[in-house]
Design an enzyme around this catalytic site. Sequence first.
Site, PDB file in Angstrom:
ATOM      1  CG  HIS A  51      70.091  26.498   2.651  1.00  0.00           C
ATOM      2  ND1 HIS A  51      69.903  25.819   3.833  1.00  0.00           N
ATOM      3  CD2 HIS A  51      68.881  27.005   2.325  1.00  0.00           C
ATOM      4  CE1 HIS A  51      68.636  25.903   4.188  1.00  0.00           C
ATOM      5  NE2 HIS A  51      67.992  26.626   3.294  1.00  0.00           N
TER       6      HIS A  51
HETATM    7  P1  TYD Z   1      68.312  21.876   5.516  1.00  0.00           P
HETATM    8  O1  TYD Z   1      67.351  22.584   4.619  1.00  0.00           O
HETATM    9  O2  TYD Z   1      69.756  21.897   5.128  1.00  0.00           O
HETATM   10  O3  TYD Z   1      68.164  22.403   7.018  1.00  0.00           O
HETATM   11  P2  TYD Z   1      68.463  23.846   7.657  1.00  0.00           P
HETATM   12  O4  TYD Z   1      68.594  24.812   6.564  1.00  0.00           O
HETATM   13  O5  TYD Z   1      67.280  24.106   8.516  1.00  0.00           O
HETATM   14  O6  TYD Z   1      69.680  23.771   8.485  1.00  0.00           O
HETATM   15  O7  TYD Z   1      67.817  20.374   5.687  1.00  0.00           O
HETATM   16  C1  TYD Z   1      68.422  19.497   6.606  1.00  0.00           C
HETATM   17  C2  TYD Z   1      68.151  18.064   6.132  1.00  0.00           C
HETATM   18  O8  TYD Z   1      66.758  17.787   6.144  1.00  0.00           O
HETATM   19  C3  TYD Z   1      68.647  17.775   4.724  1.00  0.00           C
HETATM   20  O9  TYD Z   1      69.209  16.479   4.718  1.00  0.00           O
HETATM   21  C4  TYD Z   1      67.399  17.782   3.891  1.00  0.00           C
HETATM   22  C5  TYD Z   1      66.317  17.374   4.862  1.00  0.00           C
HETATM   23  N1  TYD Z   1      65.010  18.020   4.568  1.00  0.00           N
HETATM   24  C6  TYD Z   1      63.980  17.274   4.036  1.00  0.00           C
HETATM   25  O10 TYD Z   1      64.120  16.054   3.782  1.00  0.00           O
HETATM   26  N2  TYD Z   1      62.785  17.880   3.796  1.00  0.00           N
HETATM   27  C7  TYD Z   1      62.587  19.204   4.060  1.00  0.00           C
HETATM   28  O11 TYD Z   1      61.467  19.736   3.829  1.00  0.00           O
HETATM   29  C8  TYD Z   1      63.674  19.968   4.587  1.00  0.00           C
HETATM   30  C9  TYD Z   1      63.520  21.423   4.876  1.00  0.00           C
HETATM   31  C10 TYD Z   1      64.869  19.328   4.835  1.00  0.00           C
END
Ligand code: TYD
Length: 137
Positions: A51
Amino acid sequence: MIESCKTIDLPRINDPRGNLTFVEAGRHIPFDIRRVYYLYDVPGGAERGGHAHKALHQLIIAMSGSFDIHLDDGRAKKTVHMNRSYYGLYICPMIWRELDNFSSGAVCMVLASNYYDEFDYYRDYGEFVADAQRIGK
Ligand code: TYD
């Protein structure tokens, strides 16, 4: 854009009792810290990220173990291998990132300039590239 994403050599207080590193907002990194989160227990072969953020600034630190961070600003790409807890990778807004090649026991800590906000995410690569190239013109 991608040139703004730099490895920051954080202060190190070396001590026979164990080393110490610290991060001061506005001094070592160009933003105030509103949120800290970390990835851990990452299974071998897993990929995280995938992302970009519209406005969020972040600093990523390999607190333990190692992993790769692939950066893409819609024009140029680069990969940074993270394996030291005194190096932070600063990621500015509008950078697509993917994390992989996590070692066993790796811990990825992220210092972020704002609270979690799903509206700040690009989760579609095509949409991100279109906007990044339009803004970059
Ligand atoms: P995401 O940012 O997509 O994870 P990564 O990029 O590390 O693979 O987040 C994964 C899930 O966690 C998504 O459902 C959102 C949640 N999340 C939160 O609730 N708070 C946060 O601070 C972060 C980073 C993610």
